[in-house]
Design a protein around this motif. Structure first.
Motif, PDB file in Angstrom:
ATOM      1  N   PRO A 169       0.820  -1.214   0.000  1.00 59.72           N
ATOM      2  CA  PRO A 169       0.000   0.000   0.000  1.00 59.72           C
ATOM      3  C   PRO A 169       0.859   1.272   0.000  1.00 59.72           C
ATOM      4  N   GLY A 170       0.519   2.176  -0.913  1.00 57.89           N
ATOM      5  CA  GLY A 170       1.209   3.461  -0.996  1.00 57.89           C
ATOM      6  C   GLY A 170       2.541   3.431  -1.704  1.00 57.89           C
ATOM      7  N   GLN A 171       3.005   2.259  -2.160  1.00 53.85           N
ATOM      8  CA  GLN A 171       4.332   2.113  -2.764  1.00 53.85           C
ATOM      9  C   GLN A 171       4.201   1.616  -4.208  1.00 53.85           C
ATOM     10  N   ILE A 172       4.624   2.422  -5.169  1.00 50.41           N
ATOM     11  CA  ILE A 172       4.508   2.083  -6.587  1.00 50.41           C
ATOM     12  C   ILE A 172       5.890   1.849  -7.178  1.00 50.41           C
ATOM     13  N   GLN A 173       6.062   0.711  -7.843  1.00 49.55           N
ATOM     14  CA  GLN A 173       7.258   0.461  -8.639  1.00 49.55           C
ATOM     15  C   GLN A 173       6.890   0.703 -10.098  1.00 49.55           C
ATOM     16  N   ARG A 174       7.315   1.836 -10.631  1.00 47.85           N
ATOM     17  CA  ARG A 174       6.993   2.168 -12.025  1.00 47.85           C
ATOM     18  C   ARG A 174       8.163   1.757 -12.911  1.00 47.85           C
ATOM     19  N   ASN A 175       7.912   0.833 -13.816  1.00 45.54           N
ATOM     20  CA  ASN A 175       8.973   0.246 -14.622  1.00 45.54           C
ATOM     21  C   ASN A 175       9.208   0.960 -15.940  1.00 45.54           C
ATOM     22  N   THR A 176       8.284   1.805 -16.361  1.00 41.51           N
ATOM     23  CA  THR A 176       8.533   2.648 -17.529  1.00 41.51           C
ATOM     24  C   THR A 176       8.809   4.069 -17.046  1.00 41.51           C
ATOM     25  N   THR A 177       9.837   4.673 -17.594  1.00 45.66           N
ATOM     26  CA  THR A 177      10.158   6.053 -17.261  1.00 45.66           C
ATOM     27  C   THR A 177       9.098   6.980 -17.847  1.00 45.66           C
ATOM     28  N   HIS A 178       9.198   8.254 -17.504  1.00 54.61           N
ATOM     29  CA  HIS A 178       8.270   9.222 -18.109  1.00 54.61           C
ATOM     30  C   HIS A 178       8.425   9.220 -19.621  1.00 54.61           C
ATOM     31  N   GLU A 179       9.656   9.198 -20.111  1.00 53.94           N
ATOM     32  CA  GLU A 179       9.892   9.209 -21.554  1.00 53.94           C
ATOM     33  C   GLU A 179       9.439   7.904 -22.199  1.00 53.94           C
ATOM     34  N   GLY A 180       9.536   6.797 -21.455  1.00 56.55           N
ATOM     35  CA  GLY A 180       9.152   5.503 -21.996  1.00 56.55           C
ATOM     36  C   GLY A 180       7.672   5.195 -21.880  1.00 56.55           C
ATOM     37  N   THR A 181       6.920   6.092 -21.234  1.00 57.70           N
ATOM     38  CA  THR A 181       5.469   5.931 -21.101  1.00 57.70           C
ATOM     39  C   THR A 181       4.786   6.599 -22.284  1.00 57.70           C
ATOM     40  N   TRP A 182       3.774   5.935 -22.841  1.00 55.90           N
ATOM     41  CA  TRP A 182       3.125   6.455 -24.054  1.00 55.90           C
ATOM     42  C   TRP A 182       1.622   6.202 -23.985  1.00 55.90           C
ATOM     43  N   PHE A 183       0.874   7.196 -24.454  1.00 55.85           N
ATOM     44  CA  PHE A 183      -0.583   7.077 -24.548  1.00 55.85           C
ATOM     45  C   PHE A 183      -1.034   7.576 -25.922  1.00 55.85           C
ATOM     46  N   ALA A 184      -2.195   7.110 -26.328  1.00 58.09           N
ATOM     47  CA  ALA A 184      -2.915   7.722 -27.448  1.00 58.09           C
ATOM     48  C   ALA A 184      -4.364   7.874 -27.010  1.00 58.09           C
ATOM     49  N   VAL A 185      -4.947   9.029 -27.269  1.00 59.72           N
ATOM     50  CA  VAL A 185      -6.341   9.268 -26.902  1.00 59.72           C
ATOM     51  C   VAL A 185      -7.125   9.634 -28.146  1.00 59.72           C
ATOM     52  N   GLY A 186      -8.429   9.341 -28.121  1.00 55.40           N
ATOM     53  CA  GLY A 186      -9.245   9.660 -29.281  1.00 55.40           C
ATOM     54  C   GLY A 186     -10.724   9.626 -28.963  1.00 55.40           C
ATOM     55  N   GLU A 187     -11.480  10.422 -29.704  1.00 51.31           N
ATOM     56  CA  GLU A 187     -12.935  10.375 -29.636  1.00 51.31           C
ATOM     57  C   GLU A 187     -13.415   9.109 -30.336  1.00 51.31           C
ATOM     58  N   LEU A 188     -14.517   8.548 -29.865  1.00 55.25           N
ATOM     59  CA  LEU A 188     -15.013   7.303 -30.440  1.00 55.25           C
ATOM     60  C   LEU A 188     -15.424   7.469 -31.897  1.00 55.25           C
ATOM     61  N   ASP A 189     -15.848   8.691 -32.279  1.00 49.55           N
ATOM     62  CA  ASP A 189     -16.252   8.916 -33.679  1.00 49.55           C
ATOM     63  C   ASP A 189     -15.092   9.395 -34.553  1.00 49.55           C
ATOM     64  N   VAL A 227       1.915  12.656 -17.670  1.00 48.69           N
ATOM     65  CA  VAL A 227       2.217  11.294 -17.223  1.00 48.69           C
ATOM     66  C   VAL A 227       3.216  10.625 -18.165  1.00 48.69           C
ATOM     67  N   GLY A 228       3.134  10.944 -19.448  1.00 53.54           N
ATOM     68  CA  GLY A 228       4.025  10.380 -20.462  1.00 53.54           C
ATOM     69  C   GLY A 228       3.738  11.041 -21.795  1.00 53.54           C
ATOM     70  N   ARG A 229       4.382  10.569 -22.843  1.00 51.74           N
ATOM     71  CA  ARG A 229       4.092  11.097 -24.175  1.00 51.74           C
ATOM     72  C   ARG A 229       2.662  10.726 -24.552  1.00 51.74           C
ATOM     73  N   CYS A 230       1.946  11.636 -25.189  1.00 59.74           N
ATOM     74  CA  CYS A 230       0.552  11.353 -25.537  1.00 59.74           C
ATOM     75  C   CYS A 230       0.238  11.879 -26.927  1.00 59.74           C
ATOM     76  N   ASP A 231      -0.252  10.997 -27.774  1.00 55.56           N
ATOM     77  CA  ASP A 231      -0.686  11.349 -29.122  1.00 55.56           C
ATOM     78  C   ASP A 231      -2.207  11.384 -29.187  1.00 55.56           C
ATOM     79  N   VAL A 232      -2.720  12.092 -30.186  1.00 61.79           N
ATOM     80  CA  VAL A 232      -4.153  12.100 -30.481  1.00 61.79           C
ATOM     81  C   VAL A 232      -4.357  11.295 -31.763  1.00 61.79           C
ATOM     82  N   THR A 233      -5.352  10.406 -31.766  1.00 66.50           N
ATOM     83  CA  THR A 233      -5.623   9.587 -32.940  1.00 66.50           C
ATOM     84  C   THR A 233      -7.070   9.745 -33.382  1.00 66.50           C
TER      85      THR A 233
END
Length: 340
Positions: free
Chosen positions: A138-158, A175-181
């Motif tokens: 509890p309260g302790q996170i081991q994050r294995n991807t760095t900020h630079e190694g974290t990636w997201f893509a977000v998009g509207e359903l339509d 939180v990390g790199r984020c693209d729009v798709t």
């Protein structure tokens, strides 16, 4: 940005996300069902261990039962729970999501339609997640991807490129790199394929990713799993696309070359970690494999497309969930036998 944000589900991914959003100075509430974890966050915030620097951050945390008396609505809710918990958590948060708010599924699997059926399509947005982390204390996170190694893509359903989706991308950019798709369903199916090639079978063995990938014959099995998922996705009308920041040139080539490029890029980010179903089995929880290779098996049956490799992974995972066998490296031989 002045928006009220919530992270619903504070497992490893939700806690990592909530910690970074809070650290960026955003108005964030983290809501979870694990009492000890919530109490640890209330008392001492989150401690995040990361290759590019550990940090501690005080956070606002709520037990699920405290939501009713919190007396606040949210503009953006990030649902970071396992696919098994999608529907009931979407129902739970629905009254606290503003009329013009949006629920974003930070999940593996294809859950956007389920979310939309509860909160409405106009209040749902999709997200592809590449963030690997572990939470056992509890309260302790081991994050294995760095900020630079974290990636997201977000998009509207339509597929529309709205100011709202760009705002969500800006939030996730903390939180990390984020693209729009404009192809969020295709992007999520592409990530599903990557998970099927790696997370799904590796979760049967209990090995770290690089150990599982080194098993003789594992690479060929991963490609077979990916081919099945690709065929089912094509039958469903999904268009796969580059993920994890891959360029169009890096994603060019035959179908197999695209599958391998995606898998290898994913492994370069999370090679030292253990996949999510391993965490589930270690904690005695049911894994979410019914929503990853299980989706390929079910939709393949609907379309008349054989999926023997995905069927084998799902069947063995069910046996582990039922306690009939244990998660163990010996399951690799069982997987090969089932496929054969």
């Amino acid at each position: 940005m002045g928006k009220a944000l919530a992270v619903l589900g504070a497992g490893a991914i939700g806690s990592s996300t909530g910690a970074d959003l809070t650290r960026a100075g955003l108005d964030v509430t983290i809501i979870d069902q694990w009492p000890q974890h919530v109490e640890a966050m209330k008392a001492g915030g989150l401690h995040v261990k990361r290759k590019d620097g550990d940090f501690d951050v005080p956070v606002r945390a709520l037990h699920l039962c405290e939501l009713a008396s919190f007396n606040r609505d949210f503009d953006i809710v990030f649902l970071a729970a396992k696919s098994n918990d999608t529907r009931w958590l979407a129902e739970l948060i629905k009254p606290y999501l503003r009329a013009d708010g949006v629920l974003v599924g930070l999940q593996n699997g294809m859950n956007d339609d389920a979310i939309a059926s509860i909160v409405g399509r106009g209040r749902t947005a999709g997200c592809v997640v590449e963030l690997q982390a572990e939470l056992f204390t509890p309260g302790q996170i081991q994050r294995n991807t760095t900020h630079e190694g974290t990636w997201f893509a977000v998009g509207e359903l339509d597929g529309s490129l709205t100011p709202r989706i760009r705002e969500i991308a800006a939030v996730m950019g903390t939180v990390g790199r984020c693209d729009v798709t404009d192809n969020i369903s295709g992007a999520k199916w592409t990530k599903l394929i990557a998970n099927i090639m790696t997370q799904a079978p590796f979760g049967l063995f209990g090995l770290r990713n690089f150990e599982a990938m080194a098993l003789p014959g594992m690479f060929d099995i991963s490609v077979k799993l990916g081919r099945e998922a690709l065929a089912v996705g094509a039958a469903l009308g999904y268009r796969i696309e580059p993920l994890f920041g891959l360029s169009a040139e890096e994603f060019a080539g035959s179908s197999d070359e695209k599958l391998v490029a995606t898998m290898k890029t994913l492994m370069s980010h999370v090679g030292g970690g253990r996949t999510a179903p391993i965490h589930d089995h270690l904690k005695g929880r049911r894994s979410e494999m019914e929503f990853i290779p299980g989706v390929v098996s079910r939709r393949g049956m609907e379309k008349g497309i054989p999926t023997p490799c995905n069927d084998a992974v799902v069947a063995i995972d069910r046996e582990i969930n039922a306690g009939r066998i244990k998660m163990d490296p010996s399951n690799f031989e069982l997987l090969k036998a089932r496929i054969a």
